[in-house]
Design an enzyme around this catalytic site. Sequence first.
Site, PDB file in Angstrom:
ATOM      1  N   HIS A 177       5.606   5.325  14.003  1.00  0.00           N
ATOM      2  CA  HIS A 177       6.144   5.895  12.778  1.00  0.00           C
ATOM      3  C   HIS A 177       7.619   5.586  12.655  1.00  0.00           C
ATOM      4  CE1 HIS A 177       6.742   8.598   9.448  1.00  0.00           C
ATOM      5  NE2 HIS A 177       5.436   8.522   9.304  1.00  0.00           N
ATOM      6  N   ASP A 197      -2.794   8.794  10.099  1.00  0.00           N
ATOM      7  CA  ASP A 197      -3.957   7.966   9.751  1.00  0.00           C
ATOM      8  C   ASP A 197      -4.964   7.828  10.888  1.00  0.00           C
ATOM      9  OD1 ASP A 197      -3.361   7.148   7.052  1.00  0.00           O
ATOM     10  OD2 ASP A 197      -1.625   6.149   7.919  1.00  0.00           O
TER      11      ASP A 197
HETATM   12  C1  LIG Z   1       4.427   2.802  10.871  1.00  0.00           C
HETATM   13  C2  LIG Z   1       5.165   1.492  11.164  1.00  0.00           C
HETATM   14  C3  LIG Z   1       5.000   0.563   9.967  1.00  0.00           C
HETATM   15  C4  LIG Z   1       6.652   1.800  11.378  1.00  0.00           C
HETATM   16  O1  LIG Z   1       7.284   0.594  11.464  1.00  0.00           O
HETATM   17  P1  LIG Z   1       8.807   0.361  11.892  1.00  0.00           P
HETATM   18  O2  LIG Z   1       9.564   1.621  11.919  1.00  0.00           O
HETATM   19  O3  LIG Z   1       9.304  -0.734  11.020  1.00  0.00           O
HETATM   20  O4  LIG Z   1       8.667  -0.118  13.378  1.00  0.00           O
HETATM   21  P2  LIG Z   1       8.406  -1.615  13.844  1.00  0.00           P
HETATM   22  O5  LIG Z   1       7.214  -2.198  13.169  1.00  0.00           O
HETATM   23  O6  LIG Z   1       9.697  -2.376  13.707  1.00  0.00           O
HETATM   24  O7  LIG Z   1       8.073  -1.357  15.363  1.00  0.00           O
HETATM   25  C5  LIG Z   1       9.034  -1.153  16.403  1.00  0.00           C
HETATM   26  C6  LIG Z   1       8.432  -1.653  17.708  1.00  0.00           C
HETATM   27  O8  LIG Z   1       7.276  -0.865  18.020  1.00  0.00           O
HETATM   28  C7  LIG Z   1       6.106  -1.684  18.009  1.00  0.00           C
HETATM   29  N1  LIG Z   1       5.058  -0.980  17.281  1.00  0.00           N
HETATM   30  C8  LIG Z   1       5.226  -0.173  16.222  1.00  0.00           C
HETATM   31  N2  LIG Z   1       4.041   0.282  15.810  1.00  0.00           N
HETATM   32  C9  LIG Z   1       3.123  -0.249  16.628  1.00  0.00           C
HETATM   33  C10 LIG Z   1       1.729  -0.135  16.695  1.00  0.00           C
HETATM   34  N3  LIG Z   1       1.057   0.600  15.816  1.00  0.00           N
HETATM   35  N4  LIG Z   1       1.080  -0.801  17.672  1.00  0.00           N
HETATM   36  C11 LIG Z   1       1.768  -1.544  18.559  1.00  0.00           C
HETATM   37  N5  LIG Z   1       3.092  -1.696  18.530  1.00  0.00           N
HETATM   38  C12 LIG Z   1       3.770  -1.046  17.572  1.00  0.00           C
HETATM   39  C13 LIG Z   1       6.496  -2.948  17.259  1.00  0.00           C
HETATM   40  O9  LIG Z   1       5.694  -4.042  17.624  1.00  0.00           O
HETATM   41  C14 LIG Z   1       7.928  -3.086  17.645  1.00  0.00           C
HETATM   42  O10 LIG Z   1       7.995  -3.610  18.937  1.00  0.00           O
HETATM   43  P3  LIG Z   1       9.119  -4.679  19.348  1.00  0.00           P
HETATM   44  O11 LIG Z   1      10.423  -3.952  19.161  1.00  0.00           O
HETATM   45  O12 LIG Z   1       8.788  -5.012  20.745  1.00  0.00           O
HETATM   46  O13 LIG Z   1       8.965  -5.828  18.384  1.00  0.00           O
HETATM   47  C15 LIG Z   1       4.601   0.831  12.443  1.00  0.00           C
HETATM   48  O14 LIG Z   1       4.660   1.731  13.520  1.00  0.00           O
HETATM   49  C16 LIG Z   1       3.189   0.316  12.238  1.00  0.00           C
HETATM   50  O15 LIG Z   1       3.003  -0.809  11.740  1.00  0.00           O
HETATM   51  N6  LIG Z   1       2.140   1.137  12.602  1.00  0.00           N
HETATM   52  C17 LIG Z   1       0.776   0.739  12.374  1.00  0.00           C
HETATM   53  C18 LIG Z   1       0.374   0.976  10.918  1.00  0.00           C
HETATM   54  C19 LIG Z   1       0.205   2.445  10.627  1.00  0.00           C
HETATM   55  O16 LIG Z   1      -0.438   3.171  11.355  1.00  0.00           O
HETATM   56  N7  LIG Z   1       0.753   2.842   9.490  1.00  0.00           N
HETATM   57  C20 LIG Z   1       0.665   4.220   9.018  1.00  0.00           C
HETATM   58  C21 LIG Z   1       1.981   4.909   9.107  1.00  0.00           C
HETATM   59  S1  LIG Z   1       1.809   6.636   8.741  1.00  0.00           S
END
Ligand SMILES: CC(C)(COP(=O)(O)OP(=O)(O)OC[C@H]1O[C@@H](n2cnc3c(N)ncnc32)[C@H](O)[C@@H]1OP(=O)(O)O)[C@@H](O)C(=O)NCCC(=O)NCCS
Length: 372
Positions: free
Chosen positions: A257, A308
């Site tokens: 998140h 989710d």
């Molecule tokens: C929610 C979300 C979009 C937040 O994104 P964000 O704040 O931009 O964080 P990032 O995508 O930059 O992730 C930061 C790090 O954690 C990792 N990470 C984040 N969510 C992850 C996940 N669900 N599974 C595996 N790794 C994850 C990223 O790969 C990244 O790693 P790195 O620094 O080694 O590259 C992200 O956690 C995600 O894509 N989750 C899955 C989709 C989801 O469940 N969405 C619903 C949200 S309520």
Amino acid sequence: MTTARGLEGVVATTSSVSSIIDDTLTYAGYNIDDLAENASFEEVIYLLWHRKLPTQAELDELKQQLSDSYDLPQEVINHFKMYPIDKVHPMAALRTAVSLIGLYDEEADVMNEEANYRKAIRLQAKIPALVTAFARIRKGEDPIAPRKDFGLAENFLYMLSGKEPEAVEIEAFDKALVLHADHELNASTFTARVCVATLSDVYSGVTAAISALKGPLHGGANEQVMKMLTDIGSVDNVEPYILNKLNNKEKIMGFGHRVYRQGDPRAKHLKEMSRKLTELTGEKQWYEMSTQIEELVTSQKKLPPNVDFYSASVYHSLGIEHDLFTPIFAVSRVSGWLAHILEQYANNRLIRPRAEYTGPGMQEYVPIGERK
Ligand SMILES: CC(C)(COP(=O)(O)OP(=O)(O)OC[C@H]1O[C@@H](n2cnc3c(N)ncnc32)[C@H](O)[C@@H]1OP(=O)(O)O)[C@@H](O)C(=O)NCCC(=O)NCCS
């Protein structure tokens, strides 16, 4: 100027609708844990729109207004029947349908407070009717008229299946709606606010919000979680499947998140609902697989589940088709979008950030015949 990728850490507006402070989510000052245990979805709608819990008379009035507004223009039903039904995702259908119902609302472009509130009621009532109508029409079935004596959660389940839902199903679904209703400046809410800050209309704001919710990094994640659980198939396959994904640096849907650090406070409620419902349906494997995934992802990546993750097995246990999970998110979140849209209109300023330019330096125009 500093560049904040993804606007991380940027406070873009003030809002009195909901807050996330130290991993605690509140709607207008009420802790989500308290609301999940005690409030109905209609009470929460009222709370988000008025920043106070309704009296019994106010709640009755809201329920009556919603119940009077479920009807859909026949043109929208006819439109659904024209779609290439096996190719259209229900979120795409919902996005188009919300835009379409705006064409049949004579007040769509009337921009005073009272008219905007009336449109909020219509949208809140019509979105569940649109989702259920489309779900039936694509199976060759007729839409089912809502029951005037049912609340929103009960009506949704009834309009979807045509059967009167059990008390346990209504309670679970209502709670899920309460938990998804608002979430500060999440991507779809921000989209809605950016849209209406140009003084565009309520239907445009909600259509834009649905478009943002559709993506798998936002509301689309719940459907992807169920796809993952189905792909995994059994508890024994969890470890190799998840470790393989993590080794390939793939994201596990339903985890992580932008705002929460210790964990999403909504997830524990959905987890408990998933446990109870999968026990009732006799399909405990969905809950067991989910808890195993949670253990692995938490230990390997220190990422807790978000809203989710367990909502997927909750909706599956309620007999809901998997591609309707994200439209159900919209059925709930539209209450928050509307609260934010009304708040934006009340104290509007155009939302227009800047971009740090990274393109080519100054170029001289070259006539087309001289270009290489
Ligand atoms: C929610 C979300 C979009 C937040 O994104 P964000 O704040 O931009 O964080 P990032 O995508 O930059 O992730 C930061 C790090 O954690 C990792 N990470 C984040 N969510 C992850 C996940 N669900 N599974 C595996 N790794 C994850 C990223 O790969 C990244 O790693 P790195 O620094 O080694 O590259 C992200 O956690 C995600 O894509 N989750 C899955 C989709 C989801 O469940 N969405 C619903 C949200 S309520």
